[in-house]
Design an enzyme around this catalytic site. Sequence first.
Site, PDB file in Angstrom:
ATOM      1  N   GLU A  79       0.774  -1.266   0.042  1.00 24.69           N
ATOM      2  CA  GLU A  79      -0.027   0.028  -0.171  1.00 24.69           C
ATOM      3  C   GLU A  79       0.715   1.306   0.077  1.00 24.69           C
ATOM      4  O   GLU A  79       0.317   2.334  -0.749  1.00 24.69           O
ATOM      5  CB  GLU A  79      -0.951  -0.051   1.296  1.00 24.69           C
ATOM      6  CG  GLU A  79      -2.290  -0.766   0.816  1.00 24.69           C
ATOM      7  CD  GLU A  79      -1.962  -2.317   1.314  1.00 24.69           C
ATOM      8  OE1 GLU A  79      -0.913  -2.849   1.854  1.00 24.69           O
ATOM      9  OE2 GLU A  79      -2.863  -3.011   1.373  1.00 24.69           O
ATOM     10  N   HIS A 134     -11.014  -3.881   9.955  1.00 27.02           N
ATOM     11  CA  HIS A 134     -11.537  -3.603   8.624  1.00 27.02           C
ATOM     12  C   HIS A 134     -12.951  -2.825   8.646  1.00 27.02           C
ATOM     13  O   HIS A 134     -13.582  -3.200   7.834  1.00 27.02           O
ATOM     14  CB  HIS A 134     -11.876  -5.206   8.016  1.00 27.02           C
ATOM     15  CG  HIS A 134     -10.480  -5.662   7.260  1.00 27.02           C
ATOM     16  ND1 HIS A 134      -9.557  -6.347   8.108  1.00 27.02           N
ATOM     17  CD2 HIS A 134     -10.129  -6.198   6.282  1.00 27.02           C
ATOM     18  CE1 HIS A 134      -8.620  -6.935   7.534  1.00 27.02           C
ATOM     19  NE2 HIS A 134      -8.946  -6.713   6.188  1.00 27.02           N
TER      20      HIS A 134
HETATM   21  C1  TPP Z   1      -2.465  -4.379   4.523  1.00 22.63           C
HETATM   22  C2  TPP Z   1      -3.437  -5.136   3.860  1.00 22.63           C
HETATM   23  N1  TPP Z   1      -3.797  -5.032   2.519  1.00 22.63           N
HETATM   24  C3  TPP Z   1      -4.768  -5.703   1.876  1.00 22.63           C
HETATM   25  C4  TPP Z   1      -5.314  -6.501   2.481  1.00 22.63           C
HETATM   26  C5  TPP Z   1      -6.395  -7.410   1.946  1.00 22.63           C
HETATM   27  N2  TPP Z   1      -6.102  -8.669   1.810  1.00 22.63           N
HETATM   28  C6  TPP Z   1      -6.546  -9.741   2.758  1.00 22.63           C
HETATM   29  S1  TPP Z   1      -5.722 -11.104   2.411  1.00 22.63           S
HETATM   30  C7  TPP Z   1      -4.860 -10.576   0.908  1.00 22.63           C
HETATM   31  C8  TPP Z   1      -4.100 -11.682   0.227  1.00 22.63           C
HETATM   32  C9  TPP Z   1      -3.118 -12.193   0.875  1.00 22.63           C
HETATM   33  O1  TPP Z   1      -2.418 -13.210   0.318  1.00 22.63           O
HETATM   34  P1  TPP Z   1      -1.429 -14.050   0.774  1.00 22.63           P
HETATM   35  O2  TPP Z   1      -0.315 -13.436   1.621  1.00 22.63           O
HETATM   36  O3  TPP Z   1      -0.741 -14.807  -0.238  1.00 22.63           O
HETATM   37  O4  TPP Z   1      -2.163 -14.925   1.850  1.00 22.63           O
HETATM   38  P2  TPP Z   1      -3.514 -16.125   1.501  1.00 22.63           P
HETATM   39  O5  TPP Z   1      -4.384 -15.273   1.560  1.00 22.63           O
HETATM   40  O6  TPP Z   1      -2.886 -16.667   0.208  1.00 22.63           O
HETATM   41  O7  TPP Z   1      -3.267 -16.835   2.542  1.00 22.63           O
HETATM   42  C10 TPP Z   1      -5.294  -9.350   0.853  1.00 22.63           C
HETATM   43  C11 TPP Z   1      -4.766  -8.261  -0.290  1.00 22.63           C
HETATM   44  C12 TPP Z   1      -5.142  -6.687   4.100  1.00 22.63           C
HETATM   45  N3  TPP Z   1      -6.277  -7.385   4.800  1.00 22.63           N
HETATM   46  N4  TPP Z   1      -4.199  -5.964   4.506  1.00 22.63           N
END
Ligand code: TPP
Lengths: 337, 337, 323, 323
Positions: free
Chosen positions: A70, A139
């Site tokens: 971000e 959130h």
């Molecule tokens: C700082 C932040 N940015 C974006 C999000 C929204 N978000 C939640 S999970 C996710 C994807 C995470 O991907 P990964 O690290 O590969 O974990 P996975 O979901 O595959 O377990 C996103 C973009 C968030 N919760 N926090």
Amino acid sequence: MVKMMYREAILSTIVEEMTRDPNVVVLGEDIVGGMGTAGGPEAIGGIWSTSIGLFGKFGANRVIDTPISESAIMGAAAGLALAGKRPVAELMFADFIGVSLDQIWNQMAKFRYMFGGKTKCPAVIRMAYGAGFNAAAQHSQAVHQILTGMPGLKVVMPTTPNDVKGLLRQAIRDDDPVIFLEHKALYGSSGEVSEDLDYVIPFGHARLSRAGGDVTIVSTGLLLGRCEKVADMLAAEGIGCDVIDLRTTSPIDEEAILDSVEVTGRLVVVDEAPPRCSMASDICATVAEKAFASLKAPPLGVNPPHTPVPFARELESAYLPSVEKIEAAVRKVLSFR
Amino acid sequence: MVKMMYREAILSTIVEEMTRDPNVVVLGEDIVGGMGTAGGPEAIGGIWSTSIGLFGKFGANRVIDTPISESAIMGAAAGLALAGKRPVAELMFADFIGVSLDQIWNQMAKFRYMFGGKTKCPAVIRMAYGAGFNAAAQHSQAVHQILTGMPGLKVVMPTTPNDVKGLLRQAIRDDDPVIFLEHKALYGSSGEVSEDLDYVIPFGHARLSRAGGDVTIVSTGLLLGRCEKVADMLAAEGIGCDVIDLRTTSPIDEEAILDSVEVTGRLVVVDEAPPRCSMASDICATVAEKAFASLKAPPLGVNPPHTPVPFARELESAYLPSVEKIEAAVRKVLSFR
Amino acid sequence: MQLSREALLRAYRQMKVIREFEERLHIDIQTGGIAGFTHLYCGQEAVAVGVCENLTSDDKIVSTHRGHGHCLAKGCDVNGMMAEIWGSREGLCKGKGGSMHIADVDKGMMGANGIVGAGAPIAVGAALSAKIDGLGHVAIAFSGDGACNQGTTFEAMNFAVVTNAPAIFIFENNHYSEHTGFEYAVGTNNDIASRAEAFGMKIWRGDGTDFFSVDETMREVLEYVRAGHGPAAVEFDTERFFGHFEGDPQRYRGPGELDRIRETRDCLKRFRMSVTGAGLLTDADLDALDAEVLQQIEDAVIKAKAADRPTAADVLTDVYISY
Amino acid sequence: MQLSREALLRAYRQMKVIREFEERLHIDIQTGGIAGFTHLYCGQEAVAVGVCENLTSDDKIVSTHRGHGHCLAKGCDVNGMMAEIWGSREGLCKGKGGSMHIADVDKGMMGANGIVGAGAPIAVGAALSAKIDGLGHVAIAFSGDGACNQGTTFEAMNFAVVTNAPAIFIFENNHYSEHTGFEYAVGTNNDIASRAEAFGMKIWRGDGTDFFSVDETMREVLEYVRAGHGPAAVEFDTERFFGHFEGDPQRYRGPGELDRIRETRDCLKRFRMSVTGAGLLTDADLDALDAEVLQQIEDAVIKAKAADRPTAADVLTDVYISY
Ligand SMILES: Cc1ncc(C[n+]2csc(CCOP(=O)(O)OP(=O)(O)O)c2C)c(N)n1
Ligand SMILES: Cc1ncc(C[n+]2csc(CCOP(=O)(O)OP(=O)(O)O)c2C)c(N)n1
Ligand SMILES: [Mg+2]
Ligand SMILES: [Mg+2]
């Protein structure tokens, strides 16, 4: 006029402005979706469905799907804007200003001032904010009070689809950095919107959503609907509420508030953020200072308590100012002698 | 009692608490200085000279010099605290919450609540804040209004060396996360401090620095000195000011403020942050609501303008609330009929 | 590639302007006439000039708290900068920004920056703008060996790789971040470039006290990035001749360190030796330039001191374009 | 090293508990009884269990938004977790945290976390605490392939190297961050471990759908880190069987992808094949466990549904210890 949802008003305005002005560029996480997957691009179009089809229409140069970074997203928006583009960046949840505030607060907001007025930073940062989905403490937050306190930012909080159209178009055409706060619980709400491709709502102009004359209620976003409900209930009893939808908190339409309070002498501000250093206290203080002589009762803020946003349904419902709590506050200021 | 500087009060309290409790750990950028250089450790002891000699006394395990990675510093403090230590982390400038807010706001402040009250996070985050050094827009800001609005944090703003002693000791011993805001322009100020190794000032207790009875002035930090000057000037004219040093903004000593306003009926809040959603508006709103009947004049906030902090001497002087501006505000509320 | 006589003279002049601008600041700061935090770039001039001499005004740079050199090298006005640092209303930023916030966006100089690590993401944005325009322009992020540990810098590198942005990350390794050695703060076996490489970028290394090393490196880098191959990173080993900020006691230095680097790692001395040794320019050529530059700086100081001071009313302007 | 029969049974049970806990959530969520955002860990069980079976309760872990597996593997109470996800007052966090914020600090589980990338710096703090204590404990940060692009994660890795903290960064590469492929978002030639290595850490890689691969890898990693050699990183290749969140249409998947991974990359199936093939356990052993676990989950759901609901007054408690 045509009927559409809040989220559709966002998307259609972005499409219209991207079509009109090749400098408009969008960026954010999953705003395309499917990049680097077998399914291919356009798997989602933003988790709020506010960028569906943009990639196909405008291509990868102007529709930039980003890693989860971000600070870099906000920084890239800052750099795009300084370099002459008009970025519309999506911060998926307003809560994520925690990891990206510097680029908003210390960079975008201050460039023009620090650089002696010789540059502009026409960036729009869209953020989904607010409670109502049991998404818990990280959130669900309202952040307008934090951003409104930051000189150099403009802060917009549309409540209706038509206001989305007019305010988002203004935001994209505005030469200053604009924070555009979209309430999660309003994305699915619908209403009539202007089809005029140049329909803009200038910032700093509140909307009087109910006219009454006995008491002034100021709010915005999700809670405005609850204020309107209270106004409608009280109208049945012959009590008239002015309900003011701020629309923008920076600049703020002080005149609309003061004009109303000069007539009613009674003020309730309903705010989704916790009470300390809040928009409610901001407005109550302004009114106490500037309409002191008109006040017939103590100005009241209605906020959630000074706690994080809780998870469980019962807790979140109790956290958010309810129709009942708003009604009680309004009755309290009305009955004050 | 013994005389020392504000910065010495910070350092000596840290030394005393580190000596008393092996769980107290300090971390921050350049708090040792000279790590990885020919000069060797202890080249600086913190750019505010608030950690001189700690490394030699307590060693590398408990005095951790860090890379320029504020998110990681704040996050490490959060993790140390969750794991049972009592970290005292230095954020070199309060403005750097921009790059580290998430760990303060969404993590430390919320752990206890999100985890159902089953944990504690006894971290102290020290930050140098405030204007007065021509350090311009990114190194001069007051941020107490932002942090005070965040449930879960306690926010402390000591004005005198003795308050530093009592409040910092309380902060280190407190089981909740505490933001400890040190005004840059006060580091060199001196005063008598308690030598009692258990001297603590409980949070939420304001200090009445001048007793008058005609008007209430609330402030803290650097500007408190200016308020006292105004009070002393007016005292010569036979006008009595109550000057209240908040000491902590969260929790806030509402009682002290309301008690005073109930007598004086007149309130001026002097605040170093810009006006919108500020501590000034917070207090004015509280008083307008809770002491409405006592108010004889509109409550007034005195803030810098809604602009970033400018660089040049003339500009920064004009930016900060001056003795003259405070005096004018006090006279204004006094003359209101 | 052999540089023309004009190019050599210009490069020397640019480096000398930075040097004298700052040696003069160093003196004037001690008299108390200049307010605020001032970080001097002296010693690193070959980097700023070697990079910027290879750019056009359509290329962008984003700088750091130690920004004077980058600003001057990218064409910011000497008088405007001096006036700004003196806090004058006639300064490049009307006295509102000061040393840490000098910018001239029209010249492609997108700001010095008081927040360590903030520049890299901004440069990526500028690079994406250049990518959209498709004219082969680039954006440069200058970062120090300290800034290279900031999360924003890392994010920016990955982001640039993912979006194939024509961004160039220049790491000026002057061995210190404030009072801390890079051997302590950079975990990567003291190697900033390799860490950038692991982000998926092509990297270069150069001697940041040798203008010709910087110049040659940048020609290669720019050719690569302008061709659309994506971002790149360069680590320049360099030296700062003054303390972190003015007033720094510099207890972190080894004995004789400052003398040694002033003697053997001075880019101006090295440039002079190279070009006179190779018979490209004469000592007289350079001496003449030196005199000119000294006069230019003297003039700038006189103007800055005489310039209008800002007034209280100026505080309120330039926050918004419209409100 | 050969695992004992008890250890094998326990490992299988732990994985099975996670699997059934979540398969049941997947069903219950569709009936609308469960509020909020729920991210299921199914498919990745071998990582959580392979890691946590090698830890003691003095070792700490910090988890992610996809935290159920880590919580269960680290010993959080099944009933308490189920009740929490159902928003009950008897939940592990009294209904205040929900799926994304489950913690049990006494068990060394320092929290699931809704902010992607927030966990890594917290784990470094816990690791520094362990370093101070000097008893060979470690702290683990679980991160996804998406989180590995967050600045906080990078900062944490450098910080851990610089401070020689006994932190272990476990990257669970399940190929997607929300709807985006890691081949897009991770600039480093799709290689998360190498990027960590460039931060100055020793790295390992393992098959995150094979309990034995995870277990063996972790034995090596833990021996190294407990001995004081500093931090380490491990990339486990793994799969998530459900969408990013419940309700995700999963348009990013290739045709047949879900069937294929359920068939060939299911850690439970693979475990069963290994241990029965090698004659270490019988199908009957495992079937008995399966039945037990199903019953345990059924009980947990019944209790969660019947548990006390929180009241409005509960909103106000647990913000501060004293105010
Ligand atoms: C700082 C932040 N940015 C974006 C999000 C929204 N978000 C939640 S999970 C996710 C994807 C995470 O991907 P990964 O690290 O590969 O974990 P996975 O979901 O595959 O377990 C996103 C973009 C968030 N919760 N926090
Ligand atoms: C986010 C942030 N953290 C810390 C600082 C304080 N600070 C200013 S310069 C500096 C050192 C920077 O070192 P480096 O990147 O090597 O640049 P150099 O000073 O050597 O040019 C620090 C810690 C800052 N301005 N911003
Ligand atoms: Mg450096
Ligand atoms: Mg993933």
